[in-house]
Design an enzyme around this catalytic site. Sequence first.
Site, short mmCIF file in Angstrom:
data_model
loop_
_atom_site.label_atom_id
_atom_site.label_comp_id
_atom_site.label_asym_id
_atom_site.label_seq_id
_atom_site.Cartn_x
_atom_site.Cartn_y
_atom_site.Cartn_z
N ASN A 1 0.81 -1.22 0.00
CA ASN A 1 0.00 0.00 0.00
C ASN A 1 0.84 1.28 0.00
O ASN A 1 0.51 2.24 -0.68
CB ASN A 1 -0.97 -0.01 1.18
CG ASN A 1 -0.29 -0.09 2.52
OD1 ASN A 1 0.77 -0.70 2.66
ND2 ASN A 1 -0.88 0.53 3.52
N GLU B 1 3.69 -4.23 12.46
CA GLU B 1 2.61 -3.25 12.34
C GLU B 1 1.60 -3.89 11.41
O GLU B 1 1.85 -4.06 10.22
CB GLU B 1 3.13 -1.92 11.80
CG GLU B 1 2.10 -0.80 11.90
CD GLU B 1 1.28 -0.65 10.65
OE1 GLU B 1 0.09 -1.03 10.69
OE2 GLU B 1 1.81 -0.19 9.64
N CYS C 1 -3.15 1.48 6.53
CA CYS C 1 -3.48 0.80 7.80
C CYS C 1 -4.11 1.76 8.79
O CYS C 1 -4.82 1.32 9.70
CB CYS C 1 -2.22 0.18 8.38
SG CYS C 1 -0.86 1.35 8.58
N GLU D 1 7.95 1.35 16.39
CA GLU D 1 9.05 1.90 15.60
C GLU D 1 8.89 3.41 15.56
O GLU D 1 7.85 3.94 15.93
CB GLU D 1 9.08 1.28 14.19
CG GLU D 1 9.34 -0.21 14.22
CD GLU D 1 9.50 -0.83 12.84
OE1 GLU D 1 10.03 -0.16 11.94
OE2 GLU D 1 9.08 -1.99 12.67
#
Length: 491
Positions: A160, A259, A293, A472
């Site tokens: 993405n 993630e 996301c 992160e």
Amino acid sequence: MTAETGRWIRNFVDGRFVEPDENRSFENIDPATGRAFARVHEADRELVDRAVVAARRALHDGWAATPVRERAALLRRAADRIEERFEEFVAAEVADTGKPVAQARELDVARAPANFRTFADVAAAAGQESFLTDLAGGRRALNYAVRKPLGVVAVVVPWNLPLLLLTWKVAPALACGNAVVVKPSEETPGTASLLAEVLAEVGLPAGVYNVVHGFGGGSAGEHLTSHPGIDGVTFTGSSATGTQVMRTVAPRVRPVSFELGGKNAAVVFDDVDVDEALTGLTKSVFTNTGQVCLCTERVYVQRGIFDDIAQGLAERARELRLGDPTDEGTTTGPLISRAHREKVAGYFELAEQDGARVLTGGGVPRLGPDLAGGSWIEPTLWTGLTNAHRAVREEIFGPVAALIPFDTEEEAIGLANDTDYGLAASVWTNDLRRGHRVAQAMNVGMAWVNTWFLRDLRSPFGGVGLSGIGREGGESSLHFYTEPTNVCVQL
């Protein structure tokens, strides 16, 4: 030597592009047209092994011991070189993803040099913990931590935001002295190989950055994450794939940074500036055709302004311009693939079966013969659903959201937190105290107040629940990409 030769996108191992094998290849498809524009060389197990061995050799040959100031300087040169080749990266990103050229310029490619510069600065400025321990008899001991590179890191990147997320991971990994083997998504291989050219041009030693192309199970992804020479895995992608990666690395107890998916909520209170909220919600629901996301798929609106928000957001959705990604006026591109469109369209059918009222969208647009083969879908909004319905509980990853009314602050918090995911949330209110209070009550890794997708790259990024493990960003990245050794000296 270039990443593409005769429309081949090639693997990059030990400082060189590997000659492709026509018997192990797949087509690179333009999502906007459905037509193939290149072939990609699929890495087999032997090539993945070569990449891991090359990375290990590069560490031992001196990269891990390179002073941080030299690594930081190299990252800054890489940022400069990306900017010099900016339009090449834009073209590669648009071809791979179908996203509008304006977005590729302003978000995806712009973030790549920012990632390199940020982590160069963070690594160069990072300190080390130390403690003085009082002992019997008036003596003391000094404890201090020395951080060492994690080692060879597998970097698995989604389709993405391929360049943005690639550099988000590679930059801190290199800044900390690691070597990496990158497995980009099979849907979006171009910019990972183009970055290999840039890093070679600025003098990164051979073997420090490697790229292997392919799929997940039974292909490069599985070969890489299961390789015994990997010291850690950083992965962004679906929760289901993250679960499989965790199973793969568990026997060797390797650290992971995940993630994963999100089913993100926006909470809109009736004291908000409606136009401001509509502008923010339009971005949070429809950016990158909903394929982020962090995008919002659940919009909880206080009952007094529910109709204003529902009607206004539907009007904004109908104003989005779907079309040729290279047209500067295009706002919305296709989904990444026909397969993903089938998944999203399946939720359209499911929502309507569950009684959803379609405010706008709900189908496949007709965009003319040149784009007829692309993976297009209409921006879609629903009312009439509740948290009990699958379309409100499961991540769809498309330009779609359900709007649901609420009455009280406590009810809104309960609805927003009623999910197995926990990546992000946004709160829209003109009451500053309420904004702080509700944002802190969200069970997520990141909460915004009166904004969305605004990032300081030094701040922690990640989720809870099905949305991931670890953080992160800034020093959080340094902690993942290094291992501390505590040294205790009695004085």
